[in-house]
Design a protein around this motif. Structure first.
Motif, PDB file in Angstrom:
ATOM      1  N   GLN A   1      18.611  -3.182   4.443  1.00  0.00           N
ATOM      2  CA  GLN A   1      17.947  -2.604   3.140  1.00  0.00           C
ATOM      3  C   GLN A   1      17.966  -0.818   3.921  1.00  0.00           C
ATOM      4  O   GLN A   1      17.770  -0.270   4.287  1.00  0.00           O
ATOM      5  N   LYS A   2      17.482   0.323   2.065  1.00  0.00           N
ATOM      6  CA  LYS A   2      17.597   1.399   2.712  1.00  0.00           C
ATOM      7  C   LYS A   2      15.839   0.607   1.457  1.00  0.00           C
ATOM      8  O   LYS A   2      15.753   0.517   0.398  1.00  0.00           O
ATOM      9  N   VAL A   3      14.651   1.352   2.587  1.00  0.00           N
ATOM     10  CA  VAL A   3      13.389   2.140   1.365  1.00  0.00           C
ATOM     11  C   VAL A   3      13.109   3.387   1.507  1.00  0.00           C
ATOM     12  O   VAL A   3      12.962   4.129   2.034  1.00  0.00           O
ATOM     13  N   LYS A   4      13.118   3.747  -0.158  1.00  0.00           N
ATOM     14  CA  LYS A   4      12.381   5.057  -0.257  1.00  0.00           C
ATOM     15  C   LYS A   4      10.762   5.551   0.221  1.00  0.00           C
ATOM     16  O   LYS A   4      10.341   4.735  -0.456  1.00  0.00           O
ATOM     17  N   ILE A   5      10.333   6.434   0.733  1.00  0.00           N
ATOM     18  CA  ILE A   5       9.747   6.553   0.948  1.00  0.00           C
ATOM     19  C   ILE A   5       9.300   8.552   1.083  1.00  0.00           C
ATOM     20  O   ILE A   5       9.224   8.955   1.868  1.00  0.00           O
ATOM     21  N   GLY A   6       8.635   9.066   0.194  1.00  0.00           N
ATOM     22  CA  GLY A   6       9.052  10.302  -0.537  1.00  0.00           C
ATOM     23  C   GLY A   6       9.286  10.728  -0.441  1.00  0.00           C
ATOM     24  O   GLY A   6      10.799  10.400  -0.878  1.00  0.00           O
TER      25      GLY A   6
ATOM     26  N   ASN B   1      10.972  -3.736  -1.261  1.00  0.00           N
ATOM     27  CA  ASN B   1      10.908  -4.955  -2.516  1.00  0.00           C
ATOM     28  C   ASN B   1      10.476  -6.074  -0.576  1.00  0.00           C
ATOM     29  O   ASN B   1      10.854  -6.149  -0.156  1.00  0.00           O
ATOM     30  N   THR B   2       9.075  -6.081  -0.817  1.00  0.00           N
ATOM     31  CA  THR B   2       8.427  -7.087  -0.616  1.00  0.00           C
ATOM     32  C   THR B   2       8.690  -8.138   0.429  1.00  0.00           C
ATOM     33  O   THR B   2       8.841  -8.865   0.999  1.00  0.00           O
ATOM     34  N   ARG B   3      10.145  -8.688  -1.158  1.00  0.00           N
ATOM     35  CA  ARG B   3       9.936 -10.002  -1.084  1.00  0.00           C
ATOM     36  C   ARG B   3      11.872  -9.956   0.193  1.00  0.00           C
ATOM     37  O   ARG B   3      12.277 -11.173   0.711  1.00  0.00           O
ATOM     38  N   GLN B   4      11.964  -8.691   0.243  1.00  0.00           N
ATOM     39  CA  GLN B   4      13.111  -8.584   1.352  1.00  0.00           C
ATOM     40  C   GLN B   4      12.679  -8.987   2.814  1.00  0.00           C
ATOM     41  O   GLN B   4      13.229  -8.103   4.052  1.00  0.00           O
ATOM     42  N   PHE B   5      11.222  -9.182   3.079  1.00  0.00           N
ATOM     43  CA  PHE B   5      10.266  -8.843   4.513  1.00  0.00           C
ATOM     44  C   PHE B   5       9.635 -10.407   4.666  1.00  0.00           C
ATOM     45  O   PHE B   5       8.604 -10.636   3.795  1.00  0.00           O
ATOM     46  N   ASP B   6       9.843 -10.877   6.009  1.00  0.00           N
ATOM     47  CA  ASP B   6       9.129 -11.457   6.169  1.00  0.00           C
ATOM     48  C   ASP B   6       8.096 -11.614   7.521  1.00  0.00           C
ATOM     49  O   ASP B   6       8.027 -10.694   8.201  1.00  0.00           O
ATOM     50  N   HIS B   7       7.232 -12.527   7.396  1.00  0.00           N
ATOM     51  CA  HIS B   7       6.018 -12.230   8.709  1.00  0.00           C
ATOM     52  C   HIS B   7       6.325 -13.051   9.688  1.00  0.00           C
ATOM     53  O   HIS B   7       6.587 -14.251   9.796  1.00  0.00           O
ATOM     54  N   TYR B   8       6.251 -12.418  11.498  1.00  0.00           N
ATOM     55  CA  TYR B   8       6.884 -13.602  12.715  1.00  0.00           C
ATOM     56  C   TYR B   8       5.654 -12.830  13.414  1.00  0.00           C
ATOM     57  O   TYR B   8       4.946 -11.893  13.841  1.00  0.00           O
ATOM     58  N   ALA B   9       4.981 -14.309  13.614  1.00  0.00           N
ATOM     59  CA  ALA B   9       3.697 -14.027  15.239  1.00  0.00           C
ATOM     60  C   ALA B   9       4.400 -14.683  16.211  1.00  0.00           C
ATOM     61  O   ALA B   9       4.811 -15.533  16.112  1.00  0.00           O
ATOM     62  N   THR B  10       4.143 -14.022  16.963  1.00  0.00           N
ATOM     63  CA  THR B  10       3.995 -14.772  18.304  1.00  0.00           C
ATOM     64  C   THR B  10       2.597 -14.217  19.782  1.00  0.00           C
ATOM     65  O   THR B  10       2.313 -13.899  19.551  1.00  0.00           O
ATOM     66  N   TYR B  11       2.849 -15.380  20.142  1.00  0.00           N
ATOM     67  CA  TYR B  11       1.881 -15.419  21.557  1.00  0.00           C
ATOM     68  C   TYR B  11       2.162 -15.710  23.001  1.00  0.00           C
ATOM     69  O   TYR B  11       2.950 -17.121  23.111  1.00  0.00           O
TER      70      TYR B  11
ATOM     71  N   ALA C   1       6.304   4.347  -2.617  1.00  0.00           N
ATOM     72  CA  ALA C   1       7.432   4.083  -1.706  1.00  0.00           C
ATOM     73  C   ALA C   1       8.394   2.708  -2.821  1.00  0.00           C
ATOM     74  O   ALA C   1       8.016   2.213  -3.393  1.00  0.00           O
ATOM     75  N   ASP C   2       9.493   2.725  -2.074  1.00  0.00           N
ATOM     76  CA  ASP C   2       9.988   1.461  -2.859  1.00  0.00           C
ATOM     77  C   ASP C   2      10.205   0.055  -2.178  1.00  0.00           C
ATOM     78  O   ASP C   2      11.647  -0.331  -2.369  1.00  0.00           O
TER      79      ASP C   2
ATOM     80  N   ARG D   1       0.630  -1.318  -0.147  1.00  0.00           N
ATOM     81  CA  ARG D   1      -0.080  -0.290  -0.063  1.00  0.00           C
ATOM     82  C   ARG D   1       1.004   1.315   0.183  1.00  0.00           C
ATOM     83  O   ARG D   1       0.131   1.811  -0.645  1.00  0.00           O
ATOM     84  N   MET D   2       2.043   1.152   0.567  1.00  0.00           N
ATOM     85  CA  MET D   2       2.780   2.482   0.789  1.00  0.00           C
ATOM     86  C   MET D   2       4.006   2.346  -0.598  1.00  0.00           C
ATOM     87  O   MET D   2       3.515   4.344  -0.829  1.00  0.00           O
ATOM     88  N   ASN D   3       4.094   1.704  -1.215  1.00  0.00           N
ATOM     89  CA  ASN D   3       4.740   1.676  -2.489  1.00  0.00           C
ATOM     90  C   ASN D   3       3.807   1.861  -3.394  1.00  0.00           C
ATOM     91  O   ASN D   3       3.395   3.211  -4.104  1.00  0.00           O
TER      92      ASN D   3
END
Ligand code: AVI
Length: 327
Positions: free
Chosen positions: A268-273, A241-251, A238-239, A231-233
């Motif tokens: 990594q560096k990500v540009k947002i505006g 690279n969503t493959r460079q992030f993983d999801h992690y859940a804890t309970y 924004a730029d 959504r930010m992209n």
């Protein structure tokens, strides 16, 4: 020095004035990094959440649906004291699948009420305004798009009847306990004596069951979280690279806190505006809390926020409760 054209400058100003942009930058420049889960729900996020609600491992929807279908008459009786006129306000209505059970019963029984669904998603509200009069002929509906309390004030200006507020789906769980308590208190302050709240709360249970719901085997929850980066992209240029992030859940079964994170898989560096955000490998972004409660804590929350607990409806596994409180 490079100068920006008036058109580019105008575009940049529009971006930096945007609340989504401001919240994203504030969250990603804080330590630890965080994003607000209310931004999950754009049109793509709504669709993924819909998919998640149909997923076997994500039990809260099925549990609450069972309560609404198996105990519709009892629920309505608890909410509609003496057949008096009232208006039904739903906070975070979503696709209103569960409330539709209730609405249908009320319409069939000639109850005199207006339905005022409130949702942060514009997409959701226009969907409800269009589809509900078709599926529920005779319904009087006025959807309100915006933040809960802003829209609750709007609803109060529209309705001069007793209010029955529904806050379902364990949406209350998406706030830390102290914030949930403060939220219920503010809600009580926005209601008058005799008004009612029907609140859906996910209960503590086997930790493995909870964890599986927030780390489903099909990876729907992962897509739900990653969609916020997408959504930010889409909206903020924004730029990621969503493959460079993983999801992690804890309970944590002691506190009942289920938390979701996105983990950076590389430096990594990500540009947002205008901003550049630096992520270290293994750094996390805190995305969401989905708090689980014990039944006693639900009653305690009512009392501490000035409500009186009246009634409780459980699914057959006792995994979820819809509690009726009166103001
Ligand atoms: C909307 N809310 C109650 C959901 C929950 O269970 O916390 C959102 C969600 N997040 C991941 N899965 C579902």
């Amino acid at each position: 020095m490079a100068s920006t054209s008036p058109a580019t400058e105008q575009k940049n100003n529009a971006l930096t004035d945007d609340q989504f942009y401001k919240d994203v930058i504030a969250g990603l420049t804080s330590t630890p990094k965080r994003l607000d889960s209310k931004y999950f729900y754009d049109a793509h996020g709504d669709k993924i959440f819909q998919e998640l609600m149909g997923c076997e491992e994500y039990y809260p929807t099925n549990c609450e649906m069972e309560i609404f279908t198996a105990q519709t008459a009892e629920l309505c009786k608890a909410l509609i004291a003496d057949g008096d006129a009232f208006d039904l306000i739903e906070l975070g209505a979503g696709d209103a699948t569960k409330s539709t059970q209730l609405l249908k019963y009320l319409i069939d029984n000639k109850a005199d009420f207006k339905y005022l669904p409130i949702d942060i998603s514009e997409n959701v509200i226009s969907y409800l305004n269009i589809t509900l009069p078709v599926t529920l002929p005779g319904i009087r509906i006025q959807g309100l798009n915006g933040e809960y309390f802003d829209m609750l004030k709007k609803a109060a200006a529209i309705s001069d009847k007793r209010k029955v507020v529904m806050f379902l789906g364990s949406n209350i769980g998406n706030m830390p306990v102290a914030d949930a308590q403060a939220f219920c208190k503010e809600l009580r302050n926005n209601l008058s004596k005799g008004d009612m709240l029907l609140i859906g709360v996910d209960l503590k249970k086997n930790p493995a069951t909870v964890l599986a719901a927030y780390n489903d085997s099909k990876g729907i929850t992962k897509r739900f979280n990653i969609n916020l980066l997408e959504r930010m992209n889409r909206e903020l240029g924004a730029d990621f690279n969503t493959r460079q992030f993983d999801h992690y859940a804890t309970y944590d079964p002691e506190t009942g806190s289920c938390k979701s994170y996105l983990i950076s898989l590389a430096d990594q560096k990500v540009k947002i505006g205008e901003e550049t955000i630096t992520f270290l490998k293994d750094e996390y972004i805190y995305m969401e809390i989905s708090q689980k409660y014990a039944v006693e804590q639900v009653n305690e929350m009512a009392a501490l926020s000035g409500f009186k607990p009246l009634n409780q409806f459980f699914d057959n596994k006792n995994w979820f409760v819809d509690a009726v409180w009166t103001a």
